[in-house]
Design a protein around this motif. Structure first.
Motif, short mmCIF file in Angstrom:
data_model
loop_
_atom_site.label_atom_id
_atom_site.label_comp_id
_atom_site.label_asym_id
_atom_site.label_seq_id
_atom_site.Cartn_x
_atom_site.Cartn_y
_atom_site.Cartn_z
N LEU A 289 37.53 -28.33 87.33
CA LEU A 289 37.28 -28.20 85.38
C LEU A 289 37.86 -29.18 84.44
CD1 LEU A 289 37.34 -25.29 84.36
CD2 LEU A 289 39.64 -24.90 84.44
N ARG B 282 47.08 -23.00 83.21
CA ARG B 282 46.81 -23.21 81.64
C ARG B 282 46.01 -21.83 81.52
NH1 ARG B 282 43.60 -28.09 79.94
NH2 ARG B 282 42.95 -26.43 78.00
N ILE B 283 45.25 -21.26 82.62
CA ILE B 283 44.82 -20.05 82.96
C ILE B 283 45.92 -19.34 82.63
CG2 ILE B 283 43.29 -18.36 83.88
CD1 ILE B 283 42.15 -20.96 84.91
N LYS C 262 48.99 -19.65 81.86
CA LYS C 262 49.47 -19.84 80.21
C LYS C 262 48.82 -19.11 79.45
CE LYS C 262 50.79 -22.75 77.07
NZ LYS C 262 50.52 -24.41 76.46
N THR C 263 47.38 -18.64 79.65
CA THR C 263 46.80 -17.46 78.58
C THR C 263 47.17 -16.47 79.03
OG1 THR C 263 45.12 -19.11 78.11
CG2 THR C 263 44.96 -16.95 77.30
N THR D 121 40.69 -15.70 85.82
CA THR D 121 39.90 -15.41 84.45
C THR D 121 41.86 -14.57 84.07
OG1 THR D 121 39.94 -12.90 84.67
CG2 THR D 121 37.88 -14.36 84.74
N PRO D 122 42.41 -15.24 82.69
CA PRO D 122 44.12 -14.51 82.59
C PRO D 122 43.96 -12.83 82.54
CG PRO D 122 42.37 -15.79 80.77
CD PRO D 122 41.44 -15.52 81.68
#
Lengths: 252, 354, 180
Positions: free
Chosen positions: B172, B260-261, B263-264, B338-339
């Motif tokens: 990613l 970072r995912i 975090k969402t 996924t978030p």
């Protein structure tokens, strides 16, 4: 009284670990003599292998780098690219170079990497206790070919000098021997030429040196020298297989 | 270059290395990191550096071994199967105490696995990978600006500790584009490389680069010296970032792109009024035990999220030391969580603590 | 505010470049952006897609299951991504290559004859820019001056003469974007 014979300055004053009658000592000495004669010890960086010469980094009076099994040509490549005006050499045995390190030596040669390889071929794994090497002669008994090397099951020996001489990258490839005084003189000449070519920036150079292993061959030192002459020379003919100056081995 | 530019992760990492003074790169093609050696092959000649495509990953890391021994700033990069091949050389680099920067743009495994993003190389990165008692400094960026900054710093850290540094990314981070800025970081005082094998004309005594110590007391002494160095690294280099952890009931622990995912997920859960935080290790070794254990008394439970079957969760459990439940959620094989998945897992954990 | 856009089409239709130009324009506009490609073993011919995110806050996940907008340049892309569009979102589809229109009624569906318009402009390669124009018209993601700056960046020195036709394609896409 004039001194006519002395230890080369490029050889460290210490006792080596090599077995009595082993010809590694002669080959070390020839390299050190050439280092003295061509005066490059202060810019030489040697790469020691894994095998009997694993402690080689202690014996040469120049900067040394100990490499993983077979990887000396890759390590030497890294060094040479960083220190292009250095004189970089690898000292490798037959298991190291012709078996586990086959890819590294072929590609260093193919790139024409401006390094010198001294390839010591005694047709056996010495340090690990006498196992079969890629250069073990057909029929020869070793601790992993106890019935003699059977080419149907264990394949054929690799002639490294001839194989590498087919490539366009190398500048000089020779096979010499140290089983007699005239041959030692010729071996010194080949080693000197290899280093001269590197210093002149001509490209990859390799000198294959036929050597003995009295301990694992189960022979006396003198019998071992005889075996080189009688058994090894017919399979591994001596000579210059490639020389970009004389055109030896060049493509027709 | 100080303006913001939009770059692919692999290329940004390569440029950061160039900016950090790396002039030697040895590599071998493997997806999903190919843009990195490709970029190096274009850039190195422009800065009078060396790019060499080796015959294998094994050869590449051993070229790194030689170049690092000769005192150069040197880098190699690969992806999981290639990094497995490099373990031999990494162990030698650690044993001989040579600085080098190694980039792993991780893909799915085991075996040939997939070429999609994964974090399945955590154990390999932080628990050894190669043989012997050694440690790498392992840095795990979560965005491309951080990747650029960490690569820049990695060369200093490698020189400072005479130790290989591993940048652990994934497909990613390697493939995505984000704006980055190449900025000068405060430079450290670094020890001169008096040990380098550049020829005796440069130093009074013979230099030897070596990892062989045949006598047992001698090797034990060397390993103890390494452990002392690792203890210093552990003391000074632990790094982590926290988000909304101050009042959190559940803290998600995640690194790299998973963070970072996550975090969402945290941001959307917070909007729903749920007290959730994110703890993101930036150094995976040393693991940021100190800051993580500070959270333990304030938090009811932890949820570790990884793109693997549960690897870092073991280090989280060690840090939490049984004081709180540590849950795990993972996707594998190139599947990226996924978030929404992380959020619902978080809600499940929250339900349990209320 | 966070806009996620998935752009999809055949390899060679320029979806990756279209995404990069949008991301670059977003950056020039002062937004937080990310661009994430799908990547697979096929080098040519397969389907390609990328996800672009333009946001006010730092971008979290660079991939999303349910984007705000989808731009589908061919039939397989429409089949794959129609159901993914978030309710209330936008679906731009290339009428030139997709004969069966989308069926969703909870999103804005916009048809644009991207290949036909590009052909009229004399360069079928700018079909991607026609579609981008339609997206910009419907979403108002970034101002045109940022797109122009991004195009100048994206076109190599020897291709700067292509700027005019790319801009024309975007303009035609804007005009053609009619919400049914």
């Amino acid at each position: 009284m004039a001194k006519v014979f002395a230890r080369p300055e490029s050889l460290v004053d210490m006792q080596s670990h090599y077995c009595p009658g082993c010809t590694h000592g002669i080959i070390h000495r020839l390299i050190a003599e050439v280092m003295d004669e061509l005066k490059f010890a202060d810019r030489a960086i040697g790469v020691a292998p894994v095998g009997c010469a694993v402690l080689g980094y202690m014996y040469f009076a120049c900067d040394m780098h100990q490499a993983a099994h077979g990887r000396a040509p890759a390590v030497a490549t890294g060094i040479k690219r960083v220190v292009p005006d250095g004189v970089v050499f690898t000292y490798q045995g037959d298991g190291d170079l012709a078996s586990i390190g086959c890819a590294e030596i072929v590609h260093a040669a193919a790139r024409g990497e401006n390094i010198t390889t001294i390839f010591v071929n005694n047709g056996i794994y010495g340090m690990t206790g006498g196992q079969m090497a890629p250069t073990t002669l057909p029929g020869d008994k070793t601790s992993t070919s106890p019935y003699g090397r059977d080419t149907h099951k264990q394949g054929f020996p690799i002639r490294v000098a001839e194989m590498l001489a087919t490539l366009d990258g190398p500048a000089y490839i020779a096979r010499v021997s140290v089983h007699s005084v005239p041959n030692i003189v010729r071996a010194r000449r080949a080693i000197k030429k290899a280093f001269e070519y590197q210093i002149a920036g001509k490209g990859f150079t390799l000198v294959e040196v036929l050597s003995t292993c009295p301990t694992n061959w189960g022979l006396t030192p003198l019998e071992a020298l005889d075996k080189v002459a009688k058994d090894m020379l017919p399979y591994y003919p001596l000579g210059e297989y490639k020389d970009i100056e004389s055109g030896a081995g060049a493509k027709k | 270059m100080s303006e913001r530019v939009l770059m692919k992760g692999n290329e940004a990492i390569a440029e950061a290395a160039i900016q950090a003074g790396c002039r030697f790169f040895f590599g071998y093609p493997i997806t999903p990191q190919n843009e990195l050696p490709e970029y190096m092959s274009r850039r190195m000649p422009q800065v009078e550096g060396t790019f060499l495509q080796a015959e294998s990953e094994v050869a590449a890391i051993n070229m790194v071994y030689g170049a690092a021994g000769a005192g150069a700033r040197v880098m190699t990069s690969s992806s999981s199967p290639g990094i497995s091949l490099k373990q031999e050389g990494i162990s030698y680099l650690a044993g001989a105490e040579l600085p080098a920067v190694i980039v792993n743009i991780v893909r799915g495994g085991p075996g040939l696995g997939s070429i999609q993003p994964s974090q399945g190389a955590y154990f390999q990165a932080v628990k050894g990978g190669g043989h012997g008692d050694y440690r790498l400094l392992v840095l795990a960026p979560a965005n491309l600006q951080e990747a650029v900054d960490l690569v820049t710093e990695a060369f200093d850290l490698a020189d400072l500790y005479r130790n290989p540094v591993l940048i652990l990314g994934d497909g990613l981070l390697g493939q995505m584009m984000e704006p980055v800025e190449f900025r000068k970081l405060p430079s450290r005082e670094l020890p001169p490389k008096t040990w380098a094998t550049t020829g005796m004309r440069h130093h009074p005594h013979k230099n030897i680069i070596n990892s062989l110590v045949l006598d047992a007391p001698g090797l034990e002494k060397h390993i103890l010296h390494l452990q002392e160095k690792y203890a210093r690294m552990n003391l000074h280099e632990q790094r982590a970032k926290s988000l909304h952890c101050a009042d959190a009931e559940v803290v998600i622990v995640a690194y790299g792109s998973t963070a970072r995912i996550a975090k969402t997920a945290v941001m959307s859960l917070r909007q729903s009024g749920l007290k959730v935080g994110l703890f993101r290790p930036v150094t995976l070794w040393p693991f940021p035990v100190n800051t993580l254990s500070e959270l333990v008394p304030k938090v009811k439970a932890f949820l570790t999220v990884e793109m693997n079957a549960g690897q870092m969760v073991e280090d989280v459990k060690l840090a939490v030391n049984g004081a709180r439940p540590v849950h795990f959620y993972g996707r594998m094989g190139g599947m990226v969580p996924t978030p929404e998945e992380i959020s619902s897992e978080c809600v499940r954990v929250l339900g349990g603590v209320r | 505010m966070t806009f996620e856009v998935v752009m999809a089409g055949f390899g060679g239709q320029g979806v990756m470049l279209m995404g990069q130009i949008l991301a670059y324009a977003g950056m020039v506009h002062g937004k937080q952006v990310s661009w994430m490609p799908s990547y697979g073993p096929e080098m040519r011919g397969g389907t390609a897609n990328c996800t672009v995110i333009v946001a006010d806050e730092a971008v979290g996940s660079p991939v999303v299951a349910h984007p705000y907008a989808v731009v589908a340049l061919n039939r397989p892309s429409l089949d794959k991504f129609e159901s993914a569009v978030r309710p209330g979102g936008v679906l731009i589809y290339n009428e030139s290559l997709i004969s069966t229109p989308p069926t969703r009624s909870d999103i804005k569906v916009v048809a644009v004859a991207a290949n036909q318009i590009a052909d009229e402009l004399g360069n079928v390669k700018v079909a991607n820019m026609v579609a981008l124009g339609a997206l910009l018209e419907v979403t108002d993601l970034v101002p045109m001056e940022c797109i122009i700056a991004a195009l100048k960046k994206a076109l190599p020195a020897h291709r700067q003469d292509m700027l005019a036709v790319n801009l024309a394609a975007i303009e035609r896409g804007k005009q053609a974007a009619v919400i049914p």
